[in-house]
Design a protein around this motif. Structure first.
Motif, PDB file in Angstrom:
ATOM      1  N   ARG A   1       0.826  -1.204   0.000  1.00  0.00           N
ATOM      2  CA  ARG A   1       0.000   0.000   0.000  1.00  0.00           C
ATOM      3  C   ARG A   1       0.864   1.260   0.000  1.00  0.00           C
ATOM      4  O   ARG A   1       0.495   2.273  -0.593  1.00  0.00           O
ATOM      5  CB  ARG A   1      -0.923   0.014   1.214  1.00  0.00           C
ATOM      6  N   CYS A   2       2.006   1.191   0.662  1.00  0.00           N
ATOM      7  CA  CYS A   2       2.896   2.349   0.728  1.00  0.00           C
ATOM      8  C   CYS A   2       3.403   2.726  -0.661  1.00  0.00           C
ATOM      9  O   CYS A   2       3.380   3.895  -1.046  1.00  0.00           O
ATOM     10  CB  CYS A   2       4.067   2.034   1.660  1.00  0.00           C
TER      11      CYS A   2
ATOM     12  N   MET B   1      -6.404  -0.542  -6.272  1.00  0.00           N
ATOM     13  CA  MET B   1      -5.603  -1.593  -5.655  1.00  0.00           C
ATOM     14  C   MET B   1      -5.312  -1.265  -4.201  1.00  0.00           C
ATOM     15  O   MET B   1      -5.334  -2.143  -3.334  1.00  0.00           O
ATOM     16  CB  MET B   1      -4.287  -1.771  -6.421  1.00  0.00           C
ATOM     17  N   TYR B   2      -5.022  -0.009  -3.930  1.00  0.00           N
ATOM     18  CA  TYR B   2      -4.745   0.433  -2.562  1.00  0.00           C
ATOM     19  C   TYR B   2      -5.938   0.114  -1.650  1.00  0.00           C
ATOM     20  O   TYR B   2      -5.770  -0.408  -0.540  1.00  0.00           O
ATOM     21  CB  TYR B   2      -4.461   1.933  -2.563  1.00  0.00           C
ATOM     22  N   CYS B   3      -7.129   0.420  -2.129  1.00  0.00           N
ATOM     23  CA  CYS B   3      -8.335   0.168  -1.338  1.00  0.00           C
ATOM     24  C   CYS B   3      -8.618  -1.334  -1.217  1.00  0.00           C
ATOM     25  O   CYS B   3      -9.019  -1.813  -0.143  1.00  0.00           O
ATOM     26  CB  CYS B   3      -9.535   0.874  -1.976  1.00  0.00           C
ATOM     27  N   LYS B   4      -8.402  -2.088  -2.302  1.00  0.00           N
ATOM     28  CA  LYS B   4      -8.627  -3.532  -2.277  1.00  0.00           C
ATOM     29  C   LYS B   4      -7.709  -4.216  -1.274  1.00  0.00           C
ATOM     30  O   LYS B   4      -8.128  -5.081  -0.491  1.00  0.00           O
ATOM     31  CB  LYS B   4      -8.401  -4.119  -3.668  1.00  0.00           C
ATOM     32  N   ILE B   5      -6.417  -3.822  -1.300  1.00  0.00           N
ATOM     33  CA  ILE B   5      -5.451  -4.398  -0.371  1.00  0.00           C
ATOM     34  C   ILE B   5      -5.824  -4.019   1.053  1.00  0.00           C
ATOM     35  O   ILE B   5      -5.734  -4.849   1.981  1.00  0.00           O
ATOM     36  CB  ILE B   5      -4.021  -3.925  -0.701  1.00  0.00           C
ATOM     37  N   GLY B   6      -6.289  -2.795   1.246  1.00  0.00           N
ATOM     38  CA  GLY B   6      -6.706  -2.364   2.575  1.00  0.00           C
ATOM     39  C   GLY B   6      -7.877  -3.173   3.100  1.00  0.00           C
ATOM     40  O   GLY B   6      -7.928  -3.539   4.283  1.00  0.00           O
ATOM     41  N   SER B   7      -8.844  -3.469   2.215  1.00  0.00           N
ATOM     42  CA  SER B   7     -10.011  -4.249   2.632  1.00  0.00           C
ATOM     43  C   SER B   7      -9.619  -5.690   2.948  1.00  0.00           C
ATOM     44  O   SER B   7     -10.186  -6.320   3.845  1.00  0.00           O
ATOM     45  CB  SER B   7     -11.079  -4.223   1.548  1.00  0.00           C
ATOM     46  N   LYS B   8      -8.614  -6.229   2.192  1.00  0.00           N
ATOM     47  CA  LYS B   8      -8.146  -7.588   2.452  1.00  0.00           C
ATOM     48  C   LYS B   8      -7.450  -7.680   3.808  1.00  0.00           C
ATOM     49  O   LYS B   8      -7.600  -8.630   4.563  1.00  0.00           O
ATOM     50  CB  LYS B   8      -7.185  -8.041   1.351  1.00  0.00           C
ATOM     51  N   LEU B   9      -6.648  -6.641   4.093  1.00  0.00           N
ATOM     52  CA  LEU B   9      -5.927  -6.600   5.368  1.00  0.00           C
ATOM     53  C   LEU B   9      -6.883  -6.415   6.535  1.00  0.00           C
ATOM     54  O   LEU B   9      -6.632  -6.879   7.655  1.00  0.00           O
ATOM     55  CB  LEU B   9      -4.881  -5.484   5.373  1.00  0.00           C
ATOM     56  N   GLY B  10      -7.984  -5.656   6.248  1.00  0.00           N
ATOM     57  CA  GLY B  10      -8.954  -5.417   7.309  1.00  0.00           C
ATOM     58  C   GLY B  10      -9.786  -6.636   7.616  1.00  0.00           C
ATOM     59  O   GLY B  10     -10.313  -6.768   8.705  1.00  0.00           O
TER      60      GLY B  10
END
Length: 243
Positions: A85-86, A234-243
């Motif tokens: 994400r960074c 992608m940033y939001c998708k990865i964030g939702s996966k991590l959440g």
């Protein structure tokens, strides 16, 4: 292929284009700085033109832009592969800054068109003075003007009269051969010639290809917007996966 896989593929496509563009621009920038016969040497001989110093740094500018695009391509690809994400956020921020800078630059050019016209007028005056002082006297300046005229099929900055009173004309009572279409290039042949000046020739080429230039600029803008959209998705998708 899922939605996330599609986003990854799009990131690779966008960043592949960005990476190749960066490599090309970087190569041109290095060539400009290394090539001793570059046309920039001609510009460096034109003294006393306000704002010309920025033009002389075009090689460094190209190198900087090329390196930045290479960095963008690296960040985008690595961010997609590592699902970082960074990296994706940094990629998005850099693209956004570039897009804002491009829009601001376009507005400045439109609003301050008079300033640009004044700079061109000063450049023309300096170019003519340079011809009248050095053409036929300095081998480097003479060679650069000859190469420019041969490539563009033009004569002088504005027209053949730019060479009047130059060392070449005073020694030969003739104008450079590119200024005439045939025969000995004396005043009569040069006056009756259809060969235009290099500056009008460049303006004409830009006018003839204005649609292509606008299309390329529009395409770059669309590519940047698409790259920002994909990276943020992608940033939001990865964030939702991590959440």
């Amino acid at each position: 292929m899922g939605c996330f896989g599609f986003l990854k593929m799009m990131m690779f496509i966008f960043n592949g284009i960005i990476f190749m563009a960066g490599a090309g621009i970087l190569a041109v920038g290095i060539w400009v700085k290394v090539d001793s016969g570059s046309i920039l040497q001609l510009l460096q001989s034109l003294k006393g033109v306000d704002g010309l110093e920025q033009l002389l740094n075009v090689g460094y500018l190209l190198i900087a832009v090329g390196a930045l695009l290479l960095l963008l391509g690296f960040l985008g690809c690595c961010g997609a592969v590592k699902e970082s994400r960074c990296m994706l956020l940094l990629f998005f921020v850099i693209i956004l800054i570039l897009f804002i800078a491009e829009v601001a630059g376009a507005i400045v050019i439109l609003v301050f068109r008079g300033v640009v016209d004044q700079l061109i007028a000063k450049l023309g005056t300096a170019a003519v003075k340079n011809i009248q002082k050095e053409y036929g006297k300095s081998a480097d300046i003479t060679g650069l003007w000859n190469a420019t005229m041969d490539v563009l099929k033009c004569c002088g900055f504005y027209n053949f009269t730019d060479f009047t009173d130059s060392p070449f004309f005073e020694n030969n009572n003739l104008y450079p051969s590119p200024c005439c279409t045939s025969g000995l290039c004396d005043y009569s042949n040069a006056h009756n010639s259809t060969v235009s000046g290099c500056f009008p020739k460049v303006v004409k080429l830009m006018d003839e290809n204005s649609i292509l230039i606008i299309g390329v600029a529009f395409g770059i803008a669309v590519l940047e917007l698409a790259a920002m959209s994909v990276s943020m998705s992608m940033y939001c998708k990865i964030g939702s996966k991590l959440g």
